[in-house]
Design an enzyme around this catalytic site. Structure first.
Site, PDB file in Angstrom:
ATOM      1  N   VAL A  65       0.509  -1.270  -0.648  1.00  0.00           N
ATOM      2  CA  VAL A  65       0.344  -0.297   0.106  1.00  0.00           C
ATOM      3  C   VAL A  65       1.136   1.297   0.039  1.00  0.00           C
ATOM      4  CG1 VAL A  65      -1.877   0.942   1.277  1.00  0.00           C
ATOM      5  CG2 VAL A  65      -1.765  -1.218   1.090  1.00  0.00           C
ATOM      6  N   GLU A  66       0.271   2.000  -0.567  1.00  0.00           N
ATOM      7  CA  GLU A  66       1.763   3.198  -1.273  1.00  0.00           C
ATOM      8  C   GLU A  66       0.928   4.272  -0.166  1.00  0.00           C
ATOM      9  OE1 GLU A  66       3.706   3.898  -5.236  1.00  0.00           O
ATOM     10  OE2 GLU A  66       1.201   2.882  -5.467  1.00  0.00           O
ATOM     11  N   VAL A  67       1.633   5.075   0.720  1.00  0.00           N
ATOM     12  CA  VAL A  67       0.610   6.182   1.865  1.00  0.00           C
ATOM     13  C   VAL A  67       1.313   6.809   1.605  1.00  0.00           C
ATOM     14  CG1 VAL A  67       1.311   6.152   4.525  1.00  0.00           C
ATOM     15  CG2 VAL A  67       0.652   4.280   3.385  1.00  0.00           C
ATOM     16  N   GLU A  88       5.177   7.483   0.794  1.00  0.00           N
ATOM     17  CA  GLU A  88       6.504   8.408   0.053  1.00  0.00           C
ATOM     18  C   GLU A  88       6.066   9.785   0.386  1.00  0.00           C
ATOM     19  OE1 GLU A  88       4.340   6.550  -4.305  1.00  0.00           O
ATOM     20  OE2 GLU A  88       4.709   4.991  -3.481  1.00  0.00           O
TER      21      GLU A  88
END
Length: 319
Positions: free
Chosen positions: A153-155, A183
């Site tokens: 999961v890109e936070v 990120e």
């Protein structure tokens, strides 16, 4: 600081991603309320829970009574009324998200974490009209499809997202056995989709030029890069490709020839040295033999898993 308790989740938008999130949240014991204007929402949720339950059980989760933890909400307001966390999965349009998040910040409890599954639009693009205290709890939680199986999961925090919200998002996804990666710079498409898009552009170009057929290009990826990247990423793979000399050795020996494949000027020496230093900082402290053995063991595990569906066999390592 105390870790937030997440007991109730709202899923706003029940397409492919939203339904997958719904099953994952419920399998981890959350009460889930789902909202979507689609007329077949009840049937879609039931079908998804039935289809995904064996996947989740295979990952060691107790799926007994999975459907009992999911409720169909009449509208967004009902879905988010008691939510500790909201996962939005609406259309990829900034104006739509702008209006929706105005509603979410107004109707959800003040403590609720507000997450968007946006694939390319940074949250700052749809939170500009919100007051600071509302924008502080909005950020991106971008999964890869299907999120109940793929862990990343890109936070991505927005310009006004609070650090408390970033930490809470990491805690939340970690509690679901996901792999959250923060990120710190907002960029359209984030990291994962930019990498995917770059490979897709080159794949399309190669097929259009007649260099390779679509099926052979897919075979090239699945039997080389896909297998490698299932166990190590591009930088660790390159570091190991340099042998005991690591990434620095690889760049010194094949860097120029690889650069010739890329349009544009070569990176300047200072930028190149900074990159080498960053890779060495990440991986240089571990012995080459240890890193390569781990890679090979994982590679064999992937090949063995794939052989179960193809009927082929993979040579085993000798003890």
């Amino acid at each position: 600081m105390m870790t937030r308790a997440f007991r109730t989740a709202a899923v706003v938008g029940a397409g492919t991603i939203g339904l997958s999130w719904t099953a994952l949240f419920a399998a981890h014991g959350l009460t889930v309320r789902v909202s979507d204007p689609r007329p077949d929402l009840d049937e879609a949720v039931t079908e998804a829970l039935t289809r995904y339950a064996p996947h989740l059980a295979a990952r060691g989760l107790d799926v007994t009574g999975l459907a009992d933890r999911v409720r169909i909400a009449a509208d967004v307001t009902e879905a988010v009324r008691d939510a500790d966390v909201v996962q939005e999965n609406g259309p990829e349009r900034a104006e739509f998200k702008r209006e929706l998040f105005a509603t979410l910040t107004r109707e959800a409890p003040a403590h609720a974490l507000l997450l968007s599954s946006s694939s390319a639009i940074p949250s700052t693009a749809f939170t500009a009209q919100l007051p600071d205290e509302a924008a502080a709890r909005v950020l991106i939680g971008h999964p890869f499809n299907p999120p109940h199986l793929l862990p990343l999961v890109e936070v991505v925090p927005g310009a006004r997202t609070g650090e408390d919200a970033v930490r809470a998002a990491v805690d939340f996804y970690t509690s679901l056995d996901r792999t959250p990666v923060v990120e710190r710079v907002e960029i359209p498409g984030f990291v994962g989709n930019r990498l995917q898009n770059a490979l897709s552009r080159e794949a399309v170009s190669l097929v259009q030029q007649g260099v390779v057929t679509p099926e052979d290009l897919d075979r090239i990826v699945t039997d080389s890069l896909g297998l490698r990247w299932a166990t190590v990423g591009p930088f660790l793979g390159a570091h190991l490709g340099g042998g005991p000399g690591g990434y620095r050795h690889l760049v010194e020996h094949i860097g120029a020839s690889m650069q010739s494949l890329t349009d544009g000027p070569a990176p300047d020496a200072d930028a190149q040295e900074r990159l080498i230093g960053a890779v060495e900082k990440a991986y240089g402290s571990a012995p080459y033999a240890e890193l390569s053995e781990t890679r090979d063991r994982r590679q064999l595990a992937v090949l063995d898993a794939l052989s179960e569906t193809t009927g082929t066999t993979t040579p085993k390592e000798e003890n």
